[in-house]
Design a protein around this motif. Structure first.
Motif, PDB file in Angstrom:
ATOM      1  N   MET A   1      70.853  31.227 -15.483  1.00 35.69           N
ATOM      2  CA  MET A   1      70.833  32.653 -15.796  1.00 35.69           C
ATOM      3  C   MET A   1      69.674  32.946 -16.751  1.00 35.69           C
ATOM      4  N   PRO A   2      69.009  34.079 -16.590  1.00 35.87           N
ATOM      5  CA  PRO A   2      67.808  34.357 -17.400  1.00 35.87           C
ATOM      6  C   PRO A   2      68.100  34.408 -18.895  1.00 35.87           C
ATOM      7  N   VAL A   3      67.284  33.705 -19.646  1.00 37.21           N
ATOM      8  CA  VAL A   3      67.285  33.772 -21.115  1.00 37.21           C
ATOM      9  C   VAL A   3      65.886  34.211 -21.505  1.00 37.21           C
ATOM     10  N   ARG A   4      65.770  35.374 -22.114  1.00 34.36           N
ATOM     11  CA  ARG A   4      64.460  35.952 -22.410  1.00 34.36           C
ATOM     12  C   ARG A   4      64.256  36.268 -23.888  1.00 34.36           C
TER      13      ARG A   4
ATOM     14  N   ASP B   1      50.997  35.948 -31.407  1.00 31.59           N
ATOM     15  CA  ASP B   1      50.248  35.886 -30.147  1.00 31.59           C
ATOM     16  C   ASP B   1      51.185  36.016 -28.949  1.00 31.59           C
ATOM     17  N   GLY B   2      52.072  36.997 -29.014  1.00 30.99           N
ATOM     18  CA  GLY B   2      52.918  37.296 -27.868  1.00 30.99           C
ATOM     19  C   GLY B   2      54.326  36.778 -27.948  1.00 30.99           C
ATOM     20  N   GLY B   3      54.530  35.646 -28.611  1.00 32.19           N
ATOM     21  CA  GLY B   3      55.878  35.135 -28.799  1.00 32.19           C
ATOM     22  C   GLY B   3      56.297  34.071 -27.806  1.00 32.19           C
ATOM     23  N   LEU B   4      57.374  33.384 -28.139  1.00 35.57           N
ATOM     24  CA  LEU B   4      57.858  32.251 -27.348  1.00 35.57           C
ATOM     25  C   LEU B   4      58.286  32.677 -25.949  1.00 35.57           C
ATOM     26  N   ALA B   5      59.014  33.775 -25.850  1.00 39.06           N
ATOM     27  CA  ALA B   5      59.511  34.207 -24.537  1.00 39.06           C
ATOM     28  C   ALA B   5      58.354  34.521 -23.593  1.00 39.06           C
TER      29      ALA B   5
ATOM     30  N   GLU C   1      64.751  25.302 -15.438  1.00 36.47           N
ATOM     31  CA  GLU C   1      65.961  25.403 -14.619  1.00 36.47           C
ATOM     32  C   GLU C   1      67.065  26.136 -15.378  1.00 36.47           C
ATOM     33  N   ALA C   2      67.256  25.746 -16.628  1.00 38.85           N
ATOM     34  CA  ALA C   2      68.384  26.258 -17.410  1.00 38.85           C
ATOM     35  C   ALA C   2      68.281  27.741 -17.687  1.00 38.85           C
ATOM     36  N   VAL C   3      67.038  28.246 -17.854  1.00 39.03           N
ATOM     37  CA  VAL C   3      66.878  29.643 -18.276  1.00 39.03           C
ATOM     38  C   VAL C   3      66.445  30.558 -17.140  1.00 39.03           C
ATOM     39  N   GLY C   4      66.512  30.068 -15.906  1.00 42.62           N
ATOM     40  CA  GLY C   4      66.302  30.936 -14.755  1.00 42.62           C
ATOM     41  C   GLY C   4      64.876  31.085 -14.281  1.00 42.62           C
ATOM     42  N   ILE C   5      63.942  30.352 -14.843  1.00 46.32           N
ATOM     43  CA  ILE C   5      62.553  30.463 -14.419  1.00 46.32           C
ATOM     44  C   ILE C   5      62.375  29.906 -13.015  1.00 46.32           C
ATOM     45  N   VAL C   6      63.149  28.890 -12.678  1.00 43.59           N
ATOM     46  CA  VAL C   6      63.274  28.426 -11.295  1.00 43.59           C
ATOM     47  C   VAL C   6      64.752  28.431 -10.930  1.00 43.59           C
ATOM     48  N   ASP C   7      65.031  28.513  -9.641  1.00 43.46           N
ATOM     49  CA  ASP C   7      66.408  28.470  -9.155  1.00 43.46           C
ATOM     50  C   ASP C   7      66.590  27.169  -8.388  1.00 43.46           C
ATOM     51  N   ASP C   8      67.168  26.180  -9.060  1.00 43.87           N
ATOM     52  CA  ASP C   8      67.398  24.890  -8.420  1.00 43.87           C
ATOM     53  C   ASP C   8      68.853  24.697  -7.994  1.00 43.87           C
ATOM     54  N   HIS C   9      69.601  25.792  -7.881  1.00 41.56           N
ATOM     55  CA  HIS C   9      70.921  25.689  -7.271  1.00 41.56           C
ATOM     56  C   HIS C   9      70.735  25.254  -5.822  1.00 41.56           C
ATOM     57  N   LEU C  10      71.545  24.314  -5.390  1.00 43.09           N
ATOM     58  CA  LEU C  10      71.429  23.831  -4.018  1.00 43.09           C
ATOM     59  C   LEU C  10      71.734  24.947  -3.029  1.00 43.09           C
TER      60      LEU C  10
END
Length: 206
Positions: A42-45, A127-131, A183-192
């Protein structure tokens, strides 16, 4: 394996008693199942959320994720709720306090990395921040694994992200750890393919 779950014959998915398909790693342990159903992918931003995930992924290196989940409340208490401003002020006394805390992972390099990364997170705001930095490494396409063997352990983007964070003073941010973060924060979707969570994040709709 939990007797309430039944293996599918054609994939690495397990159908639970609730009729939902999950990967084997999330199919039996209740803590992992809840994490998979409600958090993983799920997205963490927000800055604090990403700093916490970055820290926990570093602590997980060489250990099982369920160990980290079981200790997460203790980690949050020990690291001031993963507030980057507060952790950035930790000193040698805090390091020794953390090294004496049996409720967390007492690895000096990882403890020091969490403090280093808090300071780097604060500095990055100019400089924009971590997110912004982390999410700027979202790939053009997400993997679509049909089996656990098809799930990558790293990617070109996680390698570039690792280098970018290191240039900013972050530690314990290797390409494999950064891919796990993605994977954990939703940047890619690795759900099978076939999982009840596939495409559910809103970032990568099916």
């Amino acid at each position: 394996m939990d007797t309430t779950a039944m293996d599918t014959t054609a994939s690495d998915l397990v159908i639970g008693a609730d009729g939902l398909a999950r990967p084997r790693w999330a199919a039996t342990d209740p803590l992992l199942r809840d994490y998979y159903d409600t958090e993983w992918g799920m997205p963490v931003r927000d800055e604090a959320g990403l700093y916490e995930r970055l820290s926990l992924e570093a602590f997980q290196a060489g250990l099982s994720w369920v160990t980290i989940l079981r200790k997460r409340p203790a980690f949050r208490a020990a690291f001031a709720g993963f507030d980057p401003d507060r952790v950035a002020e930790f000193d040698d006394v805090d390091v020794e306090r953390l090294m004496g805390d049996p409720s967390i992972i007492r690895n000096r390099r990882k403890v020091q990395a969490a403090i280093t990364n808090a300071r780097a997170t604060v500095a990055l705001r100019a400089d924009g921040g971590l997110a912004e930095l982390i999410w700027s490494h979202r790939p053009a396409r997400t993997p679509a694994p049909r089996s656990a063997a098809e799930v990558p352990s790293s990617s070109a983007e996680s390698t570039v992200l690792s280098k970018a964070l290191r240039r900013r003073g972050f530690a314990f941010v290797g390409p494999v750890t950064m891919y796990a973060l993605m994977e954990a924060v939703g940047i890619v979707d690795d759900h099978l393919i076939g999982s009840h969570r596939r495409g559910s994040s809103g970032v990568w709709p099916e």
